[in-house]
Design a protein around this motif. Structure first.
Motif, short mmCIF file in Angstrom:
data_model
loop_
_atom_site.label_atom_id
_atom_site.label_comp_id
_atom_site.label_asym_id
_atom_site.label_seq_id
_atom_site.Cartn_x
_atom_site.Cartn_y
_atom_site.Cartn_z
N ARG A 24 -81.17 49.47 94.31
CA ARG A 24 -80.68 50.77 93.84
C ARG A 24 -80.14 51.62 95.00
NH1 ARG A 24 -81.95 52.00 88.62
NH2 ARG A 24 -81.99 54.22 89.05
N CYS A 27 -78.71 57.93 87.15
CA CYS A 27 -79.63 56.87 86.73
C CYS A 27 -80.85 56.90 87.64
CB CYS A 27 -78.95 55.51 86.79
SG CYS A 27 -80.06 54.16 86.30
N CYS A 64 -79.79 54.96 83.05
CA CYS A 64 -78.51 54.93 82.34
C CYS A 64 -78.41 53.79 81.32
CB CYS A 64 -77.36 54.88 83.34
SG CYS A 64 -77.14 53.28 84.13
N GLY A 65 -79.07 52.68 81.62
CA GLY A 65 -79.01 51.55 80.69
C GLY A 65 -77.77 50.70 80.82
N ASP A 66 -76.86 51.08 81.70
CA ASP A 66 -75.59 50.35 81.79
C ASP A 66 -75.29 49.75 83.16
OD1 ASP A 66 -74.61 50.83 79.11
OD2 ASP A 66 -74.53 52.94 79.71
N CYS A 67 -76.00 50.21 84.19
CA CYS A 67 -75.68 49.70 85.53
C CYS A 67 -76.33 48.32 85.70
CB CYS A 67 -76.17 50.66 86.61
SG CYS A 67 -77.95 50.78 86.73
N CYS A 114 -80.26 48.43 85.63
CA CYS A 114 -80.85 48.60 84.29
C CYS A 114 -80.68 47.32 83.47
CB CYS A 114 -80.18 49.76 83.55
SG CYS A 114 -80.63 51.38 84.19
ZN LIG Z 1 -78.87 52.35 85.36
#
Ligand SMILES: [Zn+2]
Length: 323
Positions: A83, A96, A103-106, A109
């Motif tokens: 990260r 995030c 964020c759920g998208d990187c 995640c």
């Molecule tokens: Zn993320």
């Protein structure tokens, strides 16, 4: 050295395709990691080292106490490495955050998963981790590799504070404390399993193992660890456990006195891995030696100039959200 497209084709049967893998396929890449302390290290949860009583070996079933680096600490430390890199290179956004909202998208995640929002808040969903970690066991018993020493908390522990650190280690230590620590050149063994990872996610997760050098609490500056990937096992199912591996290593070792010779440990871990792989009830392929070196150096090269290939790959992952 292999380049990234050569590595991708080598792994093709054991990684997921480009689309997000909604259903598990059980394509596994298991990474056998030897972790060697390079300084005095503290792997504790509540002021004490984490330990477990287990059988010394498989043949030698006498109980011994082993030091462990918990799976939570392994994941938290390696994620932190990834990260940091992601924020530095701009592929993980500032918004995030592990302790607030993810964020759920990187890539982070998607690879290691994230928890949904608390009850009552708007949920952005939740994803399970596809990196399966286990506790890492010391080869030798705790009494051989640990000792107690007084550390000056205000200088050694520093005032650094990382919001992403696990909650339990947030309690800052204010005064002079005596701590149980692990001696330098102590060896720990474990297996990380990448299950149905896509190629960029694989590069991210393995890069985090290769690049992480500290597993202590972030509030400490002690605890340097060197990770070495000794083998990769490709299989259509999960392989043996870290505990089985360390017990087999124990049975094969001649000397059980600290410090163990690192080369001897590496050879023994490989020998035990090869033997255990043979007993698995499914077909496997094991990558070691020169072949493994070619893969590792290719990945390492990609991280040296990440803007060229690595970052474009890991910033362009298709999401799990169905639109
Ligand atoms: Zn993320």
């Amino acid at each position: 050295m292999k380049n990234l497209s050569e590595i991708r084709s080598l792994l093709k049967d054991f990684i997921a395709s480009e689309e997000f893998p909604y259903k598990p396929y059980g394509k596994c890449i298991s990474v056998v990691v030897l972790r060697t302390t390079q300084s005095e290290a503290i792997f504790r949860t509540d002021g004490e080292l984490n330990k477990e009583i287990v059988s010394a070996g498989v043949k030698d079933s006498s109980p011994i106490t082993r030091v462990i680096i918990t799976k939570r600490k392994i994941t938290a430390s390696e994620r932190r490495t990834g990260r940091e890199f992601g924020r530095l290179k701009g592929f993980i956004s500032e918004s995030c955050s592990i302790n607030k909202e993810m964020c759920g998208d990187c890539v982070d995640c998607l690879t290691y998963g994230f928890a949904g929002a608390e009850k009552g808040e708007t949920s952005s969903g939740a994803l399970k981790s596809r990196v399966i970690t286990e506790n890492s066991y010391s080869i030798l018993e705790a009494s051989k590799i640990s000792d107690i020493k007084t550390f000056n908390a205000t200088t050694e522990m520093g005032m650094m504070y990382d919001v992403e650190e696990e909650k339990e280690s947030k309690r800052q230590r204010q005064s002079i404390n005596s701590d149980e620590y692990v001696k330098p050149q102590s060896h720990f063994v474990d297996i990380e399993t990448f299950k149905d990872l896509r190629f960029p996610e694989f590069l991210y997760a393995i890069g985090n193992i290769m690049r992480t050098t500290r597993y202590g609490a972030t509030t400490t500056r002690i605890g340097k660890v060197k990770n070495k990937i000794l083998a990769m096992v490709f299989s259509e199912g999960e392989i043996f456990s870290s505990l089985e591996l360390v017990q087999n290593v124990w049975d094969m070792l001649e000397s059980k006195e600290h410090p163990l010779d690192t080369q001897t440990v590496e050879n023994t871990v490989l020998k035990a891995t090869n033997q255990l792989v043979k007993s698995l009830p499914f077909s496997t392929r094991i990558l070691t030696g020169e072949e493994l070196k070619d893969v590792i150096s290719g990945i390492s090269e990609a991280y040296k100039s990440p803007e060229e290939e690595l970052i474009p790959l890991i910033s362009d992952l298709s999401s799990w959200r169905k639109n």
